[in-house]
Design a protein around this motif. Structure first.
Motif, PDB file in Angstrom:
ATOM      1  N   VAL A 147       0.892  -1.078  -0.018  1.00 46.46           N
ATOM      2  CA  VAL A 147       0.126   0.060   0.135  1.00 46.46           C
ATOM      3  C   VAL A 147       0.828   1.074   0.049  1.00 46.46           C
ATOM      4  N   LEU A 148       0.433   2.126  -0.693  1.00 53.76           N
ATOM      5  CA  LEU A 148       1.583   3.544  -0.896  1.00 53.76           C
ATOM      6  C   LEU A 148       1.213   4.464  -0.043  1.00 53.76           C
ATOM      7  N   ALA A 149       1.950   5.103   0.511  1.00 49.68           N
ATOM      8  CA  ALA A 149       2.007   6.133   1.628  1.00 49.68           C
ATOM      9  C   ALA A 149       1.211   7.202   0.782  1.00 49.68           C
ATOM     10  N   ASP A 150       1.534   7.440  -0.505  1.00 57.08           N
ATOM     11  CA  ASP A 150       0.730   8.760  -1.165  1.00 57.08           C
ATOM     12  C   ASP A 150      -0.790   8.408  -1.215  1.00 57.08           C
ATOM     13  N   ALA A 151      -0.935   7.063  -1.468  1.00 58.86           N
ATOM     14  CA  ALA A 151      -2.627   6.664  -1.788  1.00 58.86           C
ATOM     15  C   ALA A 151      -3.259   7.030  -0.546  1.00 58.86           C
ATOM     16  N   MET A 152      -2.427   6.683   0.671  1.00 56.77           N
ATOM     17  CA  MET A 152      -3.406   7.023   2.049  1.00 56.77           C
ATOM     18  C   MET A 152      -3.392   8.458   2.290  1.00 56.77           C
ATOM     19  N   GLN A 153      -2.268   9.211   1.747  1.00 60.38           N
ATOM     20  CA  GLN A 153      -2.622  10.571   1.833  1.00 60.38           C
ATOM     21  C   GLN A 153      -3.495  11.289   0.804  1.00 60.38           C
ATOM     22  N   GLU A 157     -11.518   8.752   1.576  1.00 53.41           N
ATOM     23  CA  GLU A 157     -12.229   7.743   2.391  1.00 53.41           C
ATOM     24  C   GLU A 157     -11.462   6.441   2.366  1.00 53.41           C
ATOM     25  N   ILE A 158     -11.032   5.982   3.723  1.00 51.21           N
ATOM     26  CA  ILE A 158     -10.587   4.682   3.636  1.00 51.21           C
ATOM     27  C   ILE A 158     -11.434   3.436   4.281  1.00 51.21           C
ATOM     28  N   LYS A 159     -11.389   2.607   3.365  1.00 50.09           N
ATOM     29  CA  LYS A 159     -12.578   1.508   3.530  1.00 50.09           C
ATOM     30  C   LYS A 159     -11.719   0.296   3.919  1.00 50.09           C
ATOM     31  N   TYR A 160     -11.827  -0.398   4.828  1.00 44.73           N
ATOM     32  CA  TYR A 160     -10.996  -1.480   5.335  1.00 44.73           C
ATOM     33  C   TYR A 160     -11.757  -2.357   5.741  1.00 44.73           C
ATOM     34  N   PRO A 161     -11.237  -3.571   4.875  1.00 44.61           N
ATOM     35  CA  PRO A 161     -11.989  -5.062   4.901  1.00 44.61           C
ATOM     36  C   PRO A 161     -11.671  -5.774   6.269  1.00 44.61           C
ATOM     37  N   ILE A 162     -12.352  -6.242   7.047  1.00 47.84           N
ATOM     38  CA  ILE A 162     -12.032  -6.963   8.232  1.00 47.84           C
ATOM     39  C   ILE A 162     -13.066  -8.312   8.236  1.00 47.84           C
ATOM     40  N   PRO A 179       0.113   6.988   7.611  1.00 46.49           N
ATOM     41  CA  PRO A 179      -1.021   7.540   8.226  1.00 46.49           C
ATOM     42  C   PRO A 179      -2.082   8.184   7.156  1.00 46.49           C
ATOM     43  N   ALA A 180      -3.156   8.121   7.471  1.00 48.89           N
ATOM     44  CA  ALA A 180      -4.394   8.853   6.570  1.00 48.89           C
ATOM     45  C   ALA A 180      -4.326  10.318   6.820  1.00 48.89           C
ATOM     46  N   ARG A 181      -4.686  10.950   5.761  1.00 51.18           N
ATOM     47  CA  ARG A 181      -4.612  12.424   5.726  1.00 51.18           C
ATOM     48  C   ARG A 181      -5.664  12.757   6.757  1.00 51.18           C
ATOM     49  N   ALA A 182      -5.500  14.096   7.472  1.00 51.09           N
ATOM     50  CA  ALA A 182      -6.440  14.506   8.355  1.00 51.09           C
ATOM     51  C   ALA A 182      -7.672  14.749   7.519  1.00 51.09           C
TER      52      ALA A 182
END
Length: 223
Positions: A147-153, A157-162, A179-182
């Motif tokens: 997973v790319l840091a730039d993509a997280m920033q 929306e971050i949708k995480y499967p669990i 980290p996700a962006r603020a």
């Protein structure tokens, strides 16, 4: 730019922040990530022999590996000729960020369409600044793509499967490292409709003030 279109259909968005919104789904062919629970494994390989005319795409009666190469302008023409009325367009796959999606935005956004990308976060995101980016991070998948840091920033929306506690631990480790962006919306989505996974997602969402995404379309038995 030619996009390998596996499906183009109108429905209701069933996941994430836009759950319940009428949407046009543009599903692109090709994904090397290899998520074991993927429900669109027919989009993984992009073989030249499966390239067909768009007429065969729109008349599909079930999932398969056929796709049609279309430009952004041709995709707009198909949307208009099919009579779709939704203004929210979800670009999914497969892994849509294998492709430069900016030409789609250049054609569709001036006509009032809102674009949303659903990506694993493992490829650079080439999209307009107005595109809503949903990153569904895929950690330690068989394809070996990080997973790319730039993509997280970039993610709105971050949708995480669990499904289990270990997935929460893996997500915490990812957020600590990348980290996700603020202000990004964080959703937990049960991998299946099994009660155990859903109960865990509800519990953690309540504890952390995150959102729950339940794949509404599967409960409604629609695309």
């Amino acid at each position: 730019m030619q996009y390998p279109v596996n499906e183009l259909f109108e429905t209701i968005q069933g996941e994430g922040l836009y759950t319940g919104v009428p949407a046009i789904f543009l599903r692109l062919q090709g994904c090397p990530v290899g998520c074991p629970w993927c429900d669109t494994q027919h989009t993984w390989s992009k073989m030249a022999e499966n390239a067909v005319d768009f007429g065969q795409i729109i008349t599909k009666t079930g999932p398969d590996e056929r796709y049609s190469e279309l430009s952004a302008e041709a995709i707009l023409q198909r949307i208009q000729s099919l009579g779709f009325t939704a203004k929210h367009i979800v670009i999914t796959g497969g892994e849509p960020c294998m492709y430069d999606l900016r030409p789609l935005a250049e054609v569709l956004e001036p006509l009032g369409y809102q674009l949303q990308i659903e990506t694993s976060g493992t490829f650079p995101i080439l999209a307009s600044s107005s595109t809503w980016v949903t990153v569904s991070p895929k950690v330690d998948m068989p394809g070996g793509y990080p997973v790319l840091a730039d993509a997280m920033q970039r993610a709105d929306e971050i949708k995480y499967p669990i499904a289990m506690e270990k997935h929460i631990s893996a997500f915490d480790a990812l957020l600590a490292e990348k980290p996700a962006r603020a202000g990004a919306v964080i959703c937990l989505q049960p991998i299946s409709q099994r009660p155990r996974a859903t109960e865990l997602a509800i519990k953690v969402c309540r504890e952390r003030n995150w959102r729950l995404s339940v794949q509404l379309h599967k409960y409604l038995a629609i695309e």
